[in-house]
Design an enzyme around this catalytic site. Structure first.
Site, PDB file in Angstrom:
ATOM      1  N   CYS A 165     -14.646  -1.115  22.776  1.00 38.47           N
ATOM      2  CA  CYS A 165     -15.294  -2.278  22.195  1.00 38.47           C
ATOM      3  C   CYS A 165     -14.237  -3.354  21.919  1.00 38.47           C
ATOM      4  O   CYS A 165     -13.333  -3.078  21.141  1.00 38.47           O
ATOM      5  CB  CYS A 165     -16.013  -1.918  20.898  1.00 38.47           C
ATOM      6  N   PRO A 166     -14.274  -4.501  22.534  1.00 41.47           N
ATOM      7  CA  PRO A 166     -15.370  -4.961  23.391  1.00 41.47           C
ATOM      8  C   PRO A 166     -15.371  -4.371  24.792  1.00 41.47           C
ATOM      9  O   PRO A 166     -16.348  -4.552  25.511  1.00 41.47           O
ATOM     10  CB  PRO A 166     -15.159  -6.475  23.442  1.00 41.47           C
TER      11      PRO A 166
END
Lengths: 76, 377
Positions: A14-15
């Site tokens: 993430c991201p």
């Protein structure tokens, strides 16, 4: 000839690798090549889909020992 | 030993308090001096901005005096750094003072740069500043129907914020009794509704259930504020009545001015958290270029690792821990339920089913933050 910038996004969620690539592409100049390293199984298909849709260029796309090495040239 | 922390956001403050406790004896005996330089005498709880936009918090609840959050042994000055002279182990501040250090920690964060997208500043609202969140709150209260479009620029802090905002918009207009008059459209840069696979798997059917429309592979190109149209790099467009944008971010200007990293992101070792080329310079939080979420959570966990390593360096001569990529993020699923994402460099995120109890824990955390940043929780 521009040097290849390596974006090491292995083992990140993430991201995630594609978002790292997009962010780095924004900072790059037209003609620059970025090599994305990713251990995300989806990268082999997701990255080319994004690159083709936006209009950049895939230079190479291969999986070596579990890591995707995807070279992308900024075209616009 | 002079330890200098530049930046007083979540990362810098957690680190300062953690170090002040770990090195209390050394600071008392003047063997260690711990100094913090910041740009503001106020500390802003940034995750609260989303709640301000939806009328669930007020701006004053997001602020505390920075000095009151710090252990008394931390020397604190509101005097931002303008020059980093890393080879001389010193920084120069806005007031012209020079601070020398043995160990430097850079925790300067990031900033929004809506000007990078033509028309974005004039044509959109956002919840990434206090002024922006207050303005959006007013626009949402005045909105009587039409299309609300969400667009996402990269890079940006808090990767789950756009998804949370969509669920909150749905519940907000349901509560106002006009959800049937509001078309909610979500636009996202990659081929899923969220870059993190498990968030996308959860959010997509939830969007369908809530009647939230979505367009993926939409990379923000420009906005025409007069025609109220937003355009993508991919050649598509969306007509809107209210545009909510996640603006693009950069590291702080001083980092760029000092040529310490492209777009203000400092090249940082993903495990050691040291700046490339400088073993005595640590970087934490948004300011790094490491591929983890730009969130207070990452900054907090990074600060704990750096504090432990600095203590260990001073007391034993070597470091003891590496940052493992740990991040923990709440994800609001609307006004009455939430889930969370927890992961690191090795362990994939696993999303728990959203529940009321997690939502209420997040609401409580919005107040408990002030204890965590003091290092008490």
């Amino acid at each position: 000839m521009s040097e290849v910038k390596v974006v090491d996004a292995r083992n990140t969620f993430c991201p995630g690798p594609l978002m790292e690539l997009i962010s780095n592409m924004k900072m790059a100049s037209v003609g620059d090549t970025i090599e994305l390293l990713s251990t995300d199984e989806g990268s082999g298909a997701d990255v080319p889909e994004w690159v083709n849709k936006v209009g950049h260029e895939i230079i190479s796309n291969e999986k070596i020992e579990g890591v995707w090495h995807i070279k992308v040239r900024k075209a616009k | 030993m002079r330890i200098l922390i530049v930046g007083g956001g979540t990362g810098g403050t957690v680190l300062a308090n953690n170090l002040a406790r770990r090195l209390a004896v050394e600071i008392r005996s003047h063997k260690v001096r711990l100094t913090m330089l910041t740009a503001s005498d106020k500390h802003l709880y940034q995750p609260g901005l989303l709640y301000v936009a939806f009328g669930q918090m007020t701006p004053d609840q997001l602020y505390r005096d920075q000095a009151g959050l710090l252990e008394s042994s931390v020397e604190f000055h509101v005097d931002p750094v303008v020059k980093f002279q890393l080879d001389q182990k010193q920084v120069v501040t806005k007031s012209g003072k020079t601070y020398e250090y043995d160990i430097l920690i850079i925790a300067t964060g990031s900033r929004i740069v809506p000007d990078e997208v033509p028309g974005l500043k004039e044509g959109s609202e956002n919840f990434y500043t206090v002024e922006g969140a207050v303005r959006l709150r007013k626009r949402l209260m005045e909105f009587e129907g039409g299309t609300i479009a969400m667009v996402v620029s990269l890079p940006h802090k808090c990767p789950v914020a756009p998804v949370e905002a969509m669920f909150m918009l749905h519940d907000f207009f349901k509560a106002r009794g006009i959800r049937d008059k509001v078309r909610l459209r979500y636009h996202y840069p990659v081929n899923k509704v969220h870059a993190t696979a498990n968030v996308a798997v959860w959010a997509k059917p939830e969007f369908d259930k809530a009647g939230i429309e979505y367009e993926t592979l939409f990379n923000l190109k420009e906005v025409d504020p007069e025609k109220q149209i937003v355009y993508s790099e991919e050649g598509t467009e969306c007509k809107y009545d209210l545009l909510i944008a996640i603006p693009p971010h950069r590291g702080m200007e001083e980092i760029e001015n000092n040529k310490m990293g492209q777009a203000g992101w400092i090249p940082t070792h993903r495990h050691k958290l040291t700046m490339d080329g400088y073993d005595n310079v640590y970087v934490i939080g948004d300011a790094t270029n490491i591929p983890v979420s730009k969130t207070g959570s990452a900054a907090h966990f990074e600060a704990e690792v750096v504090a432990e390593n600095i203590e260990s360096q001073i007391k034993t001569g070597s470091t003891v821990r590496e940052y493992d990529g740990k991040v923990y993020c709440f994800i609001e699923g609307g006004f009455d339920r939430a889930t969370y994402n927890a992961f690191d460099y090795v362990n994939l995120p696993v999303l728990k089913p959203p529940s009321k109890s997690i939502h209420w824990f997040k609401m409580a955390y919005n107040r408990m933050y002030w204890t965590t940043v003091r290092g008490l929780l």
